[in-house]
Structures are given as structure tokens and as C-alpha cells.
Design an enzyme around this catalytic site. Structure first.
Site, PDB file in Angstrom:
ATOM      1  CE1 TYR A 122      -5.485 -10.013   8.015  1.00  0.00           C
ATOM      2  CE2 TYR A 122      -6.489 -10.795  10.048  1.00  0.00           C
ATOM      3  CZ  TYR A 122      -6.016  -9.759   9.268  1.00  0.00           C
ATOM      4  OH  TYR A 122      -6.075  -8.474   9.733  1.00  0.00           O
ATOM      5  CG  ASP A 173       4.236  -6.797  -3.933  1.00  0.00           C
ATOM      6  OD1 ASP A 173       4.178  -7.009  -2.698  1.00  0.00           O
ATOM      7  OD2 ASP A 173       3.900  -7.659  -4.775  1.00  0.00           O
ATOM      8  CB  VAL A 174       5.312  -4.433   1.484  1.00  0.00           C
ATOM      9  CG1 VAL A 174       4.930  -2.960   1.452  1.00  0.00           C
ATOM     10  CG2 VAL A 174       4.102  -5.325   1.759  1.00  0.00           C
ATOM     11  CE  LYS A 214      -2.582  -8.730   9.994  1.00  0.00           C
ATOM     12  NZ  LYS A 214      -1.787  -7.538   9.618  1.00  0.00           N
ATOM     13  CG  ASN A 268      -1.701  -0.210   7.456  1.00  0.00           C
ATOM     14  OD1 ASN A 268      -2.460  -0.542   8.353  1.00  0.00           O
ATOM     15  ND2 ASN A 268      -2.122   0.046   6.215  1.00  0.00           N
TER      16      ASN A 268
END
Length: 271
Positions: free
Chosen positions: A169, A69-70, A173, A96
Site C-alpha cells: 500500500y 474495475d479501474v 501511494k 480515488n
């Protein structure tokens, strides 16, 4: 779209987070075709990750799957330890992994906000930090690359295009954009190259509803001046170029692979 990639990255070692499906899987395939040994990170889909490993190995490449889990620091550290132990070092990080938890703003929960920021932004920080540490520990290997290491942050056209109903989201980003630039500025003098790719509408399972029917596809194409939906390998090819010495003078840049979506196509006839 067929793979036509020279062995521009022969002998290099890459880690692709979120690499078991969609864009991440295409990037892993493209890197392997270019001669890279690839560690394919996944969160929960071990079966798809192993299928991709098998596919790459069947094509003569080298790959292995690694779960993490990053957004969790200890899991990221262990993932890097495993990859480095297996191949001696890493040369390329493709950060990614990302998620969407969509909601109208007034109904968005703190948990939805925190989770998206944790994976999409903190995950990039944790992985990039471990990558930079390893690049500095290992040093430059001129026969492999002109750079000491390469980091590619996978972002989105929504790092500059607002997106109602997806505030968490889009915010994540947008933050990746400045994270990438600030990190690139900090480490470029150490011959570490940091860049980003911002995909537009790509034909992946996560956005199937946007392109699966002819009606949906027609509506989506109104946003794309090039009048086609992107394929995952469009991003794979871009990643190979950004990781190669062909882009050695590209530092702190976001490559928009979007068919022109960021050109605001509504202004072609109006505005």
C-alpha cells in the site's frame, strides 16, 4: 459536518472512481453540492452507488452510477465512453479508487502485491490517461473553468510516512506522488491541472477498528497534533477547492489533509 459549499463548479462534469462509499462518496456529495454533475464509479456495490445517486438527485443534483474495475483497461475506456456520451464531456477526474491487502512482508504474496499496485497505481494511470485525452479533444471552455481539465489523485499520508505491515500500500501511494508530479509537469502547458490529496486518519468504515472504541481512538489521536479524527467531508471540501478556479495556480501539489499527522508528532516532546 454540514455542507456549506457555494456553486463554485456549476455546470461542470466529474467522474469519481471508488465513489460509492467512504471518502469517494463524500467527494461526490461535495462536488454535487458545488454544482457538478457526478458519475459515481463503483466496483461491486451497486446498491450503495445507487443510493448515493438517489441522494444527490433528491437534493437537486445530477448523478449516475457506473461500474468498472479501474485496473482493467477496457473497463476504464468503457466507463469514460459512457460518461462522455451522457454529458458530452468531462471536466474533473477524482482518481480515488484504492484498496489495502495488508500482510507482514515475508508473508506477502505476489498476488497481494500485484493487486494493490494494479488498483492504486495502474488504475490512476488508466483513468488519468483517458481524462487527458478527453480534455485535449474537447478543448478549453472558459465559461466553465480557467483550466481545460482537472485531475485529483487521491493518495495517502503514506506516500511519505512509512507503514510497516503495509508495504504494498505505502509503495503504491509513494508511486502516486511521483506519477502525479510527472503528469502535472507534462500537461500543465496544455492548461490541464493535476494535483493530489493525501488524507490522514479519516473516519470511514475501512479503518473502523482504529477509531471505533475509546481506547483505539486515544491511541490514534497520539498521531494527530490537531487531536481529532478527520471526517470524509474534510476531503470533500478540499477536493472542491482543488477542482475550482480558486486554486487555478496550484499545479503538481499534494494537499495533506491530515490534522498534522505528517508533522511527526512524536518529536513534539522528544527527538
Amino acid at each position: 459536518m454540514p455542507l456549506i459549499i457555494e456553486k463554485t463548479l456549476k455546470g461542470q462534469r466529474a467522474l469519481v472512481t471508488g465513489g460509492s462509499s467512504g471518502i469517494g462518496a463524500a467527494v461526490a456529495r461535495a462536488l454535487a453540492e458545488a454544482g457538478t454533475r457526478v458519475a459515481i464509479n463503483y466496483l461491486s456495490d451497486a446498491e450503495d452507488a445507487q443510493k448515493l445517486v438517489d441522494e444527490i438527485q433528491a437534493g437537486g443534483g445530477e448523478a449516475f452510477a457506473v461500474q468498472a474495475d479501474v485496473s482493467r483497461e477496457e473497463e476504464v475506456k468503457l466507463m469514460f465512453e459512457l460518461a462522455i456520451k451522457r454529458w458530452g464531456s468531462l471536466d474533473i477526474l477524482i482518481a480515488n479508487a484504492g484498496i489495502q491487502l495488508d500482510s507482514a512482508f515475508t508473508e506477502m504474496t505476489l498476488a497481494q502485491w500485484d493487486k494493490v499496485l494494479a488498483v492504486n497505481l495502474t488504475g490512476q494511470f488508466l483513468c488519468a490517461r483517458e481524462a487527458v485525452k478527453e480534455f485535449l479533444r474537447r478543448g478549453l471552455i472558459p465559461e466553465l473553468s480557467s483550466a481545460m481539465g482537472k485531475i485529483i489523485c487521491m493518495s495517502s499520508v503514506h506516500d511519505i510516512i512509512p507503514w510497516a505491515g503495509h508495504v504494498n500500500y505505502a509503495a503504491s501511494k509513494g508511486a502516486v506522488l511521483m506519477f502525479m508530479k510527472s503528469l502535472a509537469q507534462e500537461v500543465a502547458h496544455q492548461r490541464i491541472r493535476v494535483n493530489a490529496i493525501s488524507p490522514g486518519a479519516i473516519r470511514t468504515p475501512i479503518n473502523r477498528s482504529a477509531w471505533e472504541t475509546p481506547e483505539a481512538e486515544r491511541e490514534l489521536l497520539k498521531l494527530i497534533p490537531y487531536e481529532r479524527i478527520g471526517e470524509p467531508m474534510d476531503i470533500g471540501h478540499a477536493a472542491v477547492w482543488l477542482a475550482s478556479d480558486a486554486s487555478d495556480y496550484v499545479i503538481g501539489t499534494t494537499l495533506y489533509v491530515d490534522g498534522g499527522m505528517t508533522l511527526y508528532p512524536g518529536f513534539r516532546e522528544g527527538g
